[in-house]
Scaffold this motif. Structure first.
Motif, short mmCIF file in Angstrom:
data_model
loop_
_atom_site.label_atom_id
_atom_site.label_comp_id
_atom_site.label_asym_id
_atom_site.label_seq_id
_atom_site.Cartn_x
_atom_site.Cartn_y
_atom_site.Cartn_z
N LEU A 69 0.83 -1.19 0.00
CA LEU A 69 0.00 0.00 0.00
C LEU A 69 0.87 1.24 0.00
O LEU A 69 0.42 2.33 -0.36
CB LEU A 69 -0.93 0.00 1.22
CG LEU A 69 -2.03 -1.05 1.18
CD1 LEU A 69 -2.84 -1.01 2.45
CD2 LEU A 69 -2.93 -0.85 -0.02
N PHE A 102 -7.81 -2.46 8.94
CA PHE A 102 -7.47 -1.04 9.00
C PHE A 102 -8.06 -0.37 10.24
O PHE A 102 -9.02 -0.84 10.83
CB PHE A 102 -8.00 -0.32 7.76
CG PHE A 102 -7.43 -0.82 6.47
CD1 PHE A 102 -8.02 -1.88 5.80
CD2 PHE A 102 -6.30 -0.22 5.92
CE1 PHE A 102 -7.49 -2.35 4.62
CE2 PHE A 102 -5.78 -0.68 4.72
CZ PHE A 102 -6.37 -1.74 4.07
N ASN A 106 -12.88 0.42 6.84
CA ASN A 106 -12.92 0.36 5.38
C ASN A 106 -13.82 -0.75 4.85
O ASN A 106 -13.49 -1.43 3.88
CB ASN A 106 -11.49 0.20 4.80
CG ASN A 106 -10.73 1.50 4.92
OD1 ASN A 106 -11.31 2.56 5.01
ND2 ASN A 106 -9.42 1.39 4.94
N GLY B 533 -9.43 4.81 1.67
CA GLY B 533 -9.50 3.53 2.37
C GLY B 533 -10.23 2.46 1.57
O GLY B 533 -9.90 1.28 1.67
N GLN B 534 -11.23 2.87 0.77
CA GLN B 534 -11.96 1.89 -0.03
C GLN B 534 -11.03 1.24 -1.05
O GLN B 534 -11.03 0.02 -1.24
CB GLN B 534 -13.11 2.57 -0.76
CG GLN B 534 -14.18 3.14 0.15
CD GLN B 534 -14.98 2.04 0.80
OE1 GLN B 534 -15.55 1.19 0.13
NE2 GLN B 534 -15.01 2.04 2.12
N GLU B 536 -7.81 1.03 -0.78
CA GLU B 536 -6.80 0.23 -0.06
C GLU B 536 -7.37 -1.09 0.39
O GLU B 536 -6.73 -2.14 0.27
CB GLU B 536 -6.28 1.02 1.15
CG GLU B 536 -5.38 2.17 0.76
CD GLU B 536 -4.98 3.01 1.94
OE1 GLU B 536 -5.40 2.69 3.07
OE2 GLU B 536 -4.27 4.00 1.73
N ALA B 537 -8.62 -1.05 0.91
CA ALA B 537 -9.22 -2.31 1.36
C ALA B 537 -9.39 -3.25 0.18
O ALA B 537 -9.14 -4.45 0.29
CB ALA B 537 -10.57 -2.02 2.01
N ALA B 538 -9.81 -2.74 -0.96
CA ALA B 538 -9.99 -3.58 -2.14
C ALA B 538 -8.66 -4.18 -2.58
O ALA B 538 -8.57 -5.36 -2.91
CB ALA B 538 -10.61 -2.77 -3.28
N ASP B 539 -7.60 -3.34 -2.57
CA ASP B 539 -6.29 -3.85 -2.94
C ASP B 539 -5.81 -4.91 -1.96
O ASP B 539 -5.27 -5.94 -2.35
CB ASP B 539 -5.27 -2.70 -2.96
CG ASP B 539 -5.47 -1.81 -4.16
OD1 ASP B 539 -5.04 -0.65 -4.11
OD2 ASP B 539 -6.07 -2.28 -5.14
N ALA B 540 -6.04 -4.64 -0.66
CA ALA B 540 -5.55 -5.58 0.35
C ALA B 540 -6.24 -6.93 0.22
O ALA B 540 -5.67 -7.96 0.55
CB ALA B 540 -5.77 -5.01 1.74
N LEU B 541 -7.49 -6.93 -0.27
CA LEU B 541 -8.20 -8.20 -0.44
C LEU B 541 -7.76 -8.95 -1.67
O LEU B 541 -8.15 -10.08 -1.90
CB LEU B 541 -9.71 -7.95 -0.54
CG LEU B 541 -10.42 -7.68 0.77
CD1 LEU B 541 -11.86 -7.30 0.48
CD2 LEU B 541 -10.39 -8.91 1.64
N GLY B 542 -6.97 -8.28 -2.53
CA GLY B 542 -6.49 -8.96 -3.72
C GLY B 542 -7.35 -8.74 -4.95
O GLY B 542 -7.18 -9.42 -5.96
N LEU B 543 -8.31 -7.81 -4.89
CA LEU B 543 -9.14 -7.55 -6.07
C LEU B 543 -8.30 -6.88 -7.15
O LEU B 543 -7.51 -5.99 -6.85
CB LEU B 543 -10.31 -6.64 -5.70
CG LEU B 543 -11.33 -7.21 -4.72
CD1 LEU B 543 -12.34 -6.13 -4.35
CD2 LEU B 543 -12.04 -8.38 -5.31
N THR B 544 -8.50 -7.30 -8.41
CA THR B 544 -7.79 -6.62 -9.49
C THR B 544 -8.40 -5.23 -9.68
O THR B 544 -9.46 -4.92 -9.16
CB THR B 544 -7.93 -7.39 -10.81
OG1 THR B 544 -9.31 -7.42 -11.17
CG2 THR B 544 -7.40 -8.79 -10.68
N MET B 547 -11.94 -5.44 -11.07
CA MET B 547 -12.93 -5.84 -10.06
C MET B 547 -13.17 -4.72 -9.08
O MET B 547 -14.31 -4.45 -8.68
CB MET B 547 -12.41 -7.06 -9.29
CG MET B 547 -12.39 -8.33 -10.05
SD MET B 547 -11.71 -9.58 -8.96
CE MET B 547 -11.07 -10.72 -10.14
#
Lengths: 259, 639
Positions: A69, A102, A106, B533-534, B536-544, B547
């Motif tokens: 990130l 987080f 989020n 944050g939205q 970042e959360a999507a990236d952290a979950l592994g969504l391309t 998606m």
């Protein structure tokens, strides 16, 4: 068994476990300001590491570098034998093994709790819907809120939202869980419900890296405590060592301010 | 219902039961105010508010009376728009083919009924709300009757004033039936309010679908009773036919359309519980999207198919693309293909683009349809890797590709064939039909384009960002008339040889290009309102990225920009009157120039324009009201 024998046994056991996260001389600058100064640490499998430090010390920056990130400019980060570089395949592989929780939860506000949890498994791991929903219900029971499955995040309290966020990350079956100040935005009554979930996770053998101000949690659950200040690691030690017998002056100063 | 849904429903029911049991502890609802109390509280609460009430009340009354004076003045020629009703609605569409317009209306109403049934439309209306409506309407009608001026200060041709009738004479001669009607309506409202009592008013509900259908049945039923004025013929010359009324020729078609709508509503309701949510909504959306296209090119225009050509060229072409395309896509969605699949898909895309370039320069001949099919195939191949997996997913993906290909080929075959309807001029659609079709098509086309532009402008890749910014800034800097003029007259010169574009399509493209730029900026505003944050959360979950955009970012961005999007749709609806630039006779132009040029109604502009304004207002108001409903349903500002 004497204490020293026990400590040696623990240390040997620790040394025999594989390295999960290797942070080797990591540097990061925001413009001219250096946020991370040669941060070096290794986190083993099934280890619970708590990162403490005053605000602005780079704890959140370091933990966010681990799942890309934030982008580090110097040093190496290796997660489960995959080096973190600009290669998107590496990043995707690392992100699929690392879950993150987080400070601001989020959660996706336009989706129900169930949809929040099942979104990534359905589309990233291509798990069919019934199976994903069954897993989600199990996770919700594990974090203690199965009855909230069809509600929207806005209808839940802060503690419930954070527990849903933990369940959402767990749904992707990560090997490592990163927590970026998970209880800092919560009321005191709700902090304990989230900490209970985290303790349960730790007892279950998850590799965890937690940035927090909750000293009680650190003392009780952490295998190791890393103290950071001004972007560098000041002291590393077990909770007993850290809280009763710290060596560095800066550590002593920090502890005197918060305890 | 799955086990999970059953569990959740049971839990909800238990929660509800607990709530009902505990209702003894709920706070009491505030009782309704009686009318005098309401007036005192809301209009005269403080001296300043009282002053404002008096000033604006007088102004409102004066304006209202002026409107009434305009509307009911004896010199108004309401016959002008009334006898030209058919002209304003459908233009010079041949009388013998008018059944096509009825078919289109029946299809639209049937589809509307089906949609209302499947989505279980209509929230319950409390009798309190209905009684307030009735009272308001009654008061309004009484005010209309009492405030209409009766002295007009008219003069004869020789300059001597025509004596005004006294109020009493006017009332007793002409107005009293209306006053009686108004008082009856008001009386019903008051009876509902006072007669029912607080609790019954608040807790008795009427389904709003019932109210809507009741109103429609009353309106259509009135056609069988009230003659509704006289017609003018539509083939060539306009004359007034006293013996032939509007109701005589429209009562049967309207009744049939209404019956179809009611029947489809019942069908929809029966299906509502049985079909699953996502496929049914997708199918409905697809049919509504195709309806304007089918309406224009198949129903109103009646393409003259050369079946020999169709059988020998079009069908084999379609089969070739279908079979070869499906085979290649099956290969590309193989689970173990990985990066090679994406490279192959990019190769196809380059080939498709090269086809267009080659056609532009005339290097080799290629049918328009083939070029489009190739482009569609390349785009579908690009996303094929997202659907790799088990057999069911692959089969569904290929079915989707075949569906899209069929639709493309059908319309490509239909659009450029000559039409069978015999008309003197080129334009076969005019009037309100043209306005509605162009508005629907241009909105349908501009929304996806606008969203793509918005995503391009906020993209991290510099090429997309520059191109999108260039497009948006250029289009926003040029007036709509200029774009329409360019698209209608100059763009056909740029197109490759052999590519004929239907006139309507060109205009719709112009509107769509224009609207898309404004929509892009609106959506970009929504995109920028989403917290980091939205992402970042999507990236952290592994969504391309794809998606993340389609599941997390776009839904929230579009929800946040609903007012701007609807505003752009409403503006698009009203901007369609600019198609006069290509000589089309649209709704407004007929009222503005055709009616005043008729020998019978020479110079009578105002009445027609008032009717046109009322229709535009109704359409825009309906869109605006529906957008508020959509916002409530999506929880804007709540979640």
């Amino acid at each position: 068994m004497s204490i020293s024998d026990a400590t040696t046994a623990v240390n040997e056991d620790l040394a025999s476990r594989p390295d999960m996260i290797i942070s080797d001389g990591v540097d990061k600058w925001y413009g001219d300001f250096q946020a991370l100064k040669s941060v070096t640490a290794t986190i083993k499998e099934r280890e619970v590491v708590v990162v403490l430090g005053p605000s602005g010390s780079g704890k959140s920056t370091w933990i966010r570098c681990i799942n890309r990130l934030e982008v580090h400019q110097g040093g190496r980060i290796v997660v489960d034998d995959v080096e973190l570089t600009n290669d998107t395949r590496n990043i995707e592989k690392i992100r699929s093994e690392v879950g993150m929780v987080f400070q601001q939860f989020n959660l996706f506000p336009h989706l129900t709790v169930m949809d929040n949890i099942t979104l990534a498994p359905k589309w990233v791991r291509k798990i069919p819907r019934p199976e994903a929903e069954a897993t989600a219900m199990q996770l919700l029971e594990r974090v203690g809120i199965p009855e909230q499955a069809s509600k929207y995040p806005g209808q839940l309290s802060g503690g419930q939202q954070q527990r849903v966020a933990i369940a959402r990350s767990l749904a992707m079956e990560p090997k490592i869980m990163l927590f970026d100040e998970p209880t800092s935005a919560l009321d005191p009554e709700m902090i304990s419900e989230v900490l209970d979930v985290m303790k349960d996770l730790a007892r279950g053998g998850m590799t965890m890296m937690v940035v927090t101000h909750e000293m009680g949690f650190a003392r009780e659950v952490a295998d190791r405590i890393i103290f950071m200040e001004s972007g560098e690691i000041v002291e590393v030690g077990t909770p007993e060592h850290f809280f009763t017998n710290p060596t560095e002056d800066r550590t002593k100063l920090f502890l005197s301010q918060i305890l | 219902m799955t086990n999970l849904e059953q569990t959740v429903v049971e839990q909800d029911l238990r929660n509800l039961e607990e709530l009902v049991e505990a209702s003894g502890n709920l706070p009491p609802e505030a009782p309704s105010l009686s009318p005098p109390e309401w007036i005192r509280k809301n209009l005269f609460s403080s001296p300043f508010n009282s002053l404002l009430t008096v000033i604006f009340g007088l102004f409102a009354l004066w304006a209202f009376r002026a409107m009434l004076a305009f509307t009911f003045s004896p010199i108004r020629v309401w016959r002008a728009p009334a006898t030209n009703a058919r002209l304003m609605l459908a233009g010079v569409y041949p009388e013998s083919q008018f059944v096509r317009i009825w078919v289109l209306l029946a299809l639209t109403m049937g589809l509307a009924g089906l949609s209302m049934g499947i989505v279980r439309a209509g929230s319950p209306l409390s009798l309190k709300r209905i009684s307030i409506w009735v009272m308001t309407t009654g008061t309004f009608l009484v005010a209309c009757v009492l405030l209409t001026p009766t002295s007009w200060n008219l003069v004869n041709e020789d300059g001597s004033p025509i004596p005004n009738e006294s109020f009493g004479t006017v009332m007793s001669r002409r107005i009293w039936p209306w006053l009686v009607l108004a008082l009856i309506v008001l009386g019903i409202g008051l009876a509902m309010w006072f007669g029912l009592g607080e609790i019954r008013r608040r807790s008795t509900f009427v389904p709003s679908v019932g109210v809507i259908f009741g109103a429609l049945i009353a309106a259509v039923g009135s056609l069988w009773v009230v003659p509704y004025g006289h017609y003018a013929l539509a083939d060539g010359v306009y004359i007034s036919e006293p013996g032939r009324t509007v109701a005589m020729s429209t009562k049967v078609p309207f009744t049939v359309c209404l019956l179809i709508m009611l029947a489809m509503f019942v069908v929809g309701r029966a299906l509502a519980g049985r079909v699953s949510y996502v496929p049914s909504r997708f199918a409905l959306g697809l049919v509504w999207t195709l309806l304007p296209l089918i309406g224009i090119f198949v129903i109103l225009r009646d393409p003259a198919f050369d079946y020999g050509y169709v059988m020998s060229v079009d069908v084999p072409l379609f089969l070739a693309f279908a079979v070869m395309g499906s085979a290649i896509l099956w290969f590309l969605t193989g689970p173990s293909l990985g990066e090679v699949g994406r490279i192959i898909a990019t190769g196809f895309l380059l080939l498709a683009v090269f086809n267009w370039v080659a056609a532009f320069f005339g290097w080799y001949p290629m049918l328009q349809k083939v070029r489009f099919s190739f482009l569609l195939f390349a785009l579908v191949a690009l996303v094929a890797h997202n659907f790799a997996g088990d057999r069911a997913t692959r089969v569904r993906f290929i079915t989707g590709w075949l569906g899209a290909l069929s639709i493309l080929h059908y319309f490509a075959t239909v659009i450029n064939t000559p039409r069978t309807i015999d008309l003197v001029q080129e334009q076969f659609m005019m009037g309100l039909v043209l306005t509605l079709m162009v508005a629907a098509l241009s909105t349908l086309a501009s929304f996806p384009l606008g969203m793509i532009l918005a995503l391009g402008r906020t993209s991290e890749m510099p090429i997309f960002r520059q191109l999108s910014t260039l497009y948006i800034e250029f289009v926003r800097g040029v007036p709509l008339l200029a774009i329409l003029f360019f698209v209608a007259n100059i763009l056909p010169l740029f197109l490759p040889d052999g590519m004929n574009v239907a006139e309507v399509a060109v205009v719709v493209a112009g509107f769509a290009f224009f609207s898309a730029a404004y929509l892009a900026e609106n959506v970009r505003g929504g995109l920028q309102s989403i917290r980091r944050g939205q992402f970042e959360a999507a990236d952290a979950l592994g969504l391309t990225t794809g998606m993340r955009t389609s599941f997390i970012i776009l839904p929230q961005a579009l929800r946040a920009s609903i007012p701007q999007l609807v505003g752009q749709a409403i503006a698009g609806f009203k901007e369609t009157s600019l198609i006069l630039i290509i000589g089309s006779l649209d709704f407004l132009l007929i009222a503005r120039s055709t009616i005043p040029n008729q020998t019978e109604f020479f110079g009578n502009k105002k009445e027609g324009l008032l009717v046109v304004s009322a229709v535009y207002f109704l359409g825009a108001f309906a869109m605006s009201k529906y957008s508020q409903k959509m916002e409530r349903r999506l929880g804007v500002g709540e979640r």
